[in-house]
Design a protein around this motif. Structure first.
Motif, PDB file in Angstrom:
ATOM      1  N   VAL A 222       0.898  -1.067   0.107  1.00  0.00           N
ATOM      2  CA  VAL A 222       0.070   0.095   0.080  1.00  0.00           C
ATOM      3  C   VAL A 222       0.831   1.310   0.110  1.00  0.00           C
ATOM      4  CG1 VAL A 222      -1.756   1.442   1.250  1.00  0.00           C
ATOM      5  CG2 VAL A 222      -1.834  -1.099   1.091  1.00  0.00           C
ATOM      6  N   ASP A 223       1.967   1.226   0.876  1.00  0.00           N
ATOM      7  CA  ASP A 223       2.839   2.499   1.040  1.00  0.00           C
ATOM      8  C   ASP A 223       3.387   2.532  -0.313  1.00  0.00           C
ATOM      9  OD1 ASP A 223       4.058   4.453   2.231  1.00  0.00           O
ATOM     10  OD2 ASP A 223       5.951   3.125   2.670  1.00  0.00           O
TER      11      ASP A 223
ATOM     12  N   VAL B  17       1.234   4.089  -2.845  1.00  0.00           N
ATOM     13  CA  VAL B  17       0.852   5.427  -2.426  1.00  0.00           C
ATOM     14  C   VAL B  17       1.671   6.488  -2.903  1.00  0.00           C
ATOM     15  CG1 VAL B  17       0.212   7.317  -0.787  1.00  0.00           C
ATOM     16  CG2 VAL B  17      -0.681   5.148  -0.763  1.00  0.00           C
TER      17      VAL B  17
ATOM     18  N   HIS C  55       2.661   7.173  -6.884  1.00  0.00           N
ATOM     19  CA  HIS C  55       2.375   8.276  -7.683  1.00  0.00           C
ATOM     20  C   HIS C  55       2.734   9.507  -7.502  1.00  0.00           C
ATOM     21  CE1 HIS C  55      -1.121   5.908  -9.172  1.00  0.00           C
ATOM     22  NE2 HIS C  55      -1.059   5.112  -8.182  1.00  0.00           N
TER      23      HIS C  55
ATOM     24  N   CYS D  59      -1.193   6.989   5.680  1.00  0.00           N
ATOM     25  CA  CYS D  59      -0.463   7.270   4.581  1.00  0.00           C
ATOM     26  C   CYS D  59      -0.689   8.149   3.405  1.00  0.00           C
ATOM     27  CB  CYS D  59       0.232   5.787   4.228  1.00  0.00           C
ATOM     28  SG  CYS D  59       1.613   6.294   3.016  1.00  0.00           S
ATOM     29  N   PRO D  60      -2.026   7.739   2.655  1.00  0.00           N
ATOM     30  CA  PRO D  60      -2.339   8.471   1.638  1.00  0.00           C
ATOM     31  C   PRO D  60      -2.643  10.058   2.310  1.00  0.00           C
ATOM     32  CG  PRO D  60      -3.812   6.622   1.985  1.00  0.00           C
ATOM     33  CD  PRO D  60      -2.585   6.466   2.766  1.00  0.00           C
TER      34      PRO D  60
ATOM     35  N   TYR E  99      -0.888  13.136   0.406  1.00  0.00           N
ATOM     36  CA  TYR E  99      -1.774  14.011  -0.331  1.00  0.00           C
ATOM     37  C   TYR E  99      -2.542  15.065   0.272  1.00  0.00           C
ATOM     38  CZ  TYR E  99      -0.034  10.421  -3.725  1.00  0.00           C
ATOM     39  OH  TYR E  99       0.714   9.588  -4.525  1.00  0.00           O
TER      40      TYR E  99
ATOM     41  N   SER F 209       4.802   9.317   4.178  1.00  0.00           N
ATOM     42  CA  SER F 209       4.711   7.884   4.229  1.00  0.00           C
ATOM     43  C   SER F 209       5.769   7.590   5.399  1.00  0.00           C
ATOM     44  CB  SER F 209       5.601   7.597   2.810  1.00  0.00           C
ATOM     45  OG  SER F 209       6.133   6.174   2.945  1.00  0.00           O
TER      46      SER F 209
END
Length: 440
Positions: A37-38, A41, A44, A182-183, A187, A196
């Motif tokens: 997942v990290d 994220v 991107h 994290c996201p 963002y 992160s």
């Protein structure tokens, strides 16, 4: 008190093994899934942040590996005391391993503030931009090292007292929180790559705190005992040496695969990572073996321990055979999921039969590893790993390079590595010298 009395279920029952192995499997899978997942994220954000996480993540993986060594060493010692009917002494092993984990974690967290820059530059090569970003990420993420290692120690003693359910929630909860955090930090909050690292620290610290709270709740003395810590260090030392033999072998395999070209090393990376994934699944069975074998021997039940060892070995082989069948069926499909490059897929197809054959052999090996770790027979495991790695796998790898045998030679060497260990572990199991009862 017998091992059966401790658990309330016959020590070698399939239900008891599954009751310990399945929650352990979720714990083992939680961290790799969070890393995925990290990575998604951060990916991107661009090529440089993604490369920075790849470099920094390699270092954290080594720290997590040290935690695994600590957990395995603690499980066997704690399980023996639990099997002997002394729960307080079993938990006390967790107290001492937690002091060891805290000390090591603080050393890593502080040390990384000094060496993150040079380390990142060494790993990132000529890319100064990636090295700088990786160093920044590492300095922050390393602050979670105390929590990471405390969680490893906590997993060890809780498995020793036959409790794999609390670790399930203690690990899964913080990792799920971090997967959401994290996201958000990267963002909307706008922290980017730093977000992160912060999410990573939050997860590791919370996880470690939950295991410490569980330890405090046991109401045992929290005073450090240097003599016990020295015994734990001796076990960890042997497991570390064993791990170094593994790391040296697999790093050499990758290095030689790279000399056969980009397609070869790409195919090797795909197949070896798939193999590592199956190993992760089989490790759950090994963890159940550690806890149950240690408890049986602590209770003086060597017959029960032997019966359990045989059943665990058979279950490992059966799981490995099931994986082999699935992998054989997916031979034409699975490589296409990882690469659209025809040459990479052709190279993967060439080594796929080795990948299939190694599954049932490895299933037995990993299961018996767990048996001997639970029995505290780690010196024998160390010697076997060194002999199989430096006497079998490494010579095969470099002969493959010298005679240009391609990836098939590397995977033949890996199969030899597993076969040597299988023979040595089977002989040890048959000898019975590992089944030493009592608490020591």
């Amino acid at each position: 008190m017998s091992a059966a009395a401790v658990s309330g279920v016959p020590v070698a029952s399939a239900r008891r093994i599954a009751g310990l192995a399945l929650p352990a499997l979720v714990v083992l899978a939680a961290e790799p899934l969070y890393v995925l997942v990290d990575t998604a994220v951060v990916g991107h954000l661009g090529r440089v942040p993604l490369a920075a996480v790849a470099v920094g993540g390699t270092v954290l993986t080594l720290i997590a590996w040290l935690g695994g060594v600590l957990a395995y060493g603690t499980t066997g010692r704690s399980a023996r005391r639990f099997g002997a009917g002394d729960r307080a002494a079993a938990v006390a092993e967790g107290v001492q391993s937690s002091w060891l984990a805290l000390t090591a974690g603080l050393a890593v967290a502080l040390g990384m503030q000094l060496v993150a820059g040079p380390l990142a530059r060494t790993l990132a090569g000529s890319s100064g931009e990636v090295a700088d970003a990786a160093a920044q990420w590492l300095r922050i993420a390393a602050l979670g090292a105390p929590g990471l290692l405390l969680a490893a120690a906590g997993n060890g003693w809780l498995r020793g007292i036959q409790d794999t359910r609390r670790p399930l929630w203690y690990v899964l909860g913080p990792n799920l929180l971090s997967a959401v955090l994290c996201p958000l930090l990267v963002y909307p909050v706008g922290m980017g790559l730093v977000g992160s690292a912060v999410a990573n620290v939050v997860a590791q610290t919370l996880c470690g705190a939950l295991f410490v709270a569980a330890l405090v709740g046991e109401r045992v003395s929290l005073r450090p005992r240097p003599q016990v810590i020295r015994h734990q260090l001796a076990v960890s030392r042997d497991l570390l040496i064993r791990g170094v033999a593994f790391q040296a072998s697999f790093l050499s395999a990758t290095a030689v695969a790279a000399r056969f070209g980009a397609a070869a090393v790409g195919a090797h990376q795909i197949v070896v990572q798939l193999w590592f994934f199956t190993v992760l699944l089989l490790d759950a069975l090994a963890i159940a073996a550690q806890a149950l074998v240690g408890a049986a021997l602590g209770a003086g039940d060597d017959d029960g321990a032997r019966a359990l060892a045989r059943r665990i070995g058979l279950l490992g082989g059966a799981c490995g055979l099931a994986f082999a069948l699935l992998i054989a069926v997916g031979a034409n499909l699975v490589p296409t999921l990882f690469s659209s490059d025809l040459q990479v897929r052709e190279q993967a197809a060439a080594i796929w039969p080795w990948f299939v054959v190694i599954q049932p052999l490895g299933g037995v090996v990993f299961a018996l590893d767990g048996v001997l770790i639970g029995a505290g027979d780690v010196r024998y495991l160390r010697n076997v790993a060194v002999a199989a790695g430096f006497g079998g796998f490494l010579p095969a790898i470099w002969l493959t390079y010298a005679f240009d045998l391609g990836l098939g030679g590397i995977w033949a060497g890996l199969t030899l590595f597993v076969v040597i260990r299988l023979v040595a572990l089977s002989l040890r199991l048959r000898s019975g010298r590992w089944a030493v009862t009592g608490v020591h």
